[in-house]
Scaffold this motif. Sequence first.
Motif: not given
Length: 644
Positions: A551-574
Amino acid sequence: MQTGENEQALRKIIDFTRLLSLTLLIVHFYLSCYPAFQAWGLTKPLVNHVVLPLSRMVIFKTVLYAKASALLLLLASLIGSKGKKDETIRIRTIITYCLAGVVIYFISDLVLGLHYPFNTVAILYISLTSLGYFLIMSGGSLLFRMIKLNLGKDIFNKDNESFPQEERLLENEYSINLPAIYNLKGKPRKSWINIINPFRGTLIGGSPGSGKSYFVIRHIIQQHIQKGFTMLVYDFKYDDLTKIVYNALLKHSHLYPVKPVQYVINLEQIMHRANPLEPHTMIDITDAIDSSRTIMLGLNREWIKKQGDFFVESPINFVTAIMWFLKKYENGRYCTLPHVIELAQVDYKELFEVLLQEPEIEVLINPFVSAWKNEAYEQLEGQVASAKISLARISSPQLYYVLSGNDFSLDINNPDEPKIVCLANNPQKSQVYGAVLSLYINRINKLVNRKNQQKCSMIFDEFPTIYFNGIDNLIATARSNKVAVTLAVQDYSQLKKDYGREQAEVILNIVGNVVFGQVTGDTAKQLSERFGKINQEKESVSINSSDTSISKSVQLDYAVPASKIAGLSSGEFVGMIADDPDNRIELKTFHNMIQNDHEAIKQEEANYKAIPDIRKVEYEDILINYNQIKKDIKHILNAVEHSL
């Protein structure tokens, strides 16, 4: 439609197609190996009557046509087949089965040309062709059981969480433009971080090593100097930013209507001197209150969270009274922070006699005088001793020398005398130096936030290491006066620790432009909520004993989750930028990798000119100044005593 009747009908069609494929293959075997079937006694007149006329059909004219037709019908039956999907199926197994089957299936034709007995040839041909056929059928069934489950390539949801970002370069006379690359559905695209309205405040964050200075702050400094900004730069790790400022000014000073002069306040290696308590800039007693609060809270950071307490406000009022007295005495001749420190150390009797000569501060010192007259010495010590002890920490000949000079005025954005001022700190002595530099910042803030002045950029690296009283008011009101404020922090929790929760929340929420590298915890959560949600495709797979449903669906979810911000590389910014009425930007949120030309920057830094020594000061001169300040205080005491 997904109904039981339709699925049953489809299954019958698939079974019929596969049966037809097998029938073609069996008929082909019968026709190609007819002598062998005759010898085995498997030929019947009725069968011959039905099958032999079929040999005149096109598909049976050659061995290749017959086998290819059977294979095509087999593939058609496999495409529509259903079965339990198996996650353990590997593509290598499928390729091996299919390739081996195709090779055996078609190379078996060579057996028909062998000079062996026709029985042996028939057995070999039928066996090899059947083996190839069943290998192809096995590989194909595995393929169509696996291919719909091949959904987990993007295991970190990287592509699904990507979103369109601003790809235009939007420039104006104030903007900061940073080139970047972002990911959109798995494809890299060029973009720009366009901070077109820096006057709405810019907050830069990221843990140590995330690239705040290298990827962002250095470009803000260089681009604002190119665009004719006056500047105040707080350089926590001198001379990282001061060197960038100095060389950028050498390169672009010709772009200013009036060439600015760079000044450096360095409390260790004396370069320039300036009096943060210039008497002509202190218009009324509220300026003295602000200055007193700044220096006392800068020296006692834990007091920031206790403002309003009796034993916090008392020392502030005490220092305020001394400042305002010196401002009024002989037209402010002795109005410097060193004179304030020395006068605060005088005995109560002499001190109060001196301060009572100024009617404007009578209200401020009345509680102290009352305690002294009523012999409430313990209360008086509690009120005053904390001020004396705090001020004594910055009582040194070298600091006195810097703080008592007048090399330049603090109105850095004066169009007639533009200045670029760098405040140098030392991480090992940041608590003491930070308090003194906070006073400079407080006084400069009062002078730059005025109308009809030159555009000004105020950049604070490691902002929590200083106490900036009224930073929220500056960000909120300085926009109309063309003052751009840039704050760099490591984490929101660091800001809460040094400024208190309420002030930290105000700072985080009031800035219009946010650029953050790797951060964790509450900071990452707040940023994720600030950036909002986007539509994302969700896929789910359900496997049971007989079937698999996807099954496939479209849902609203965080554009940039907190876990992704915690794993940014040097020079990578949000982050998120603010626009203005003249430059509307729809795509304000970004998540990208800022692009620096590392070789060009390395070459540029190799060609940097060193910051020259402004003055050579002998220690004897510093001591002479130190002793002169003490003599000035004695002179004031004697003059007041004689006047009584």
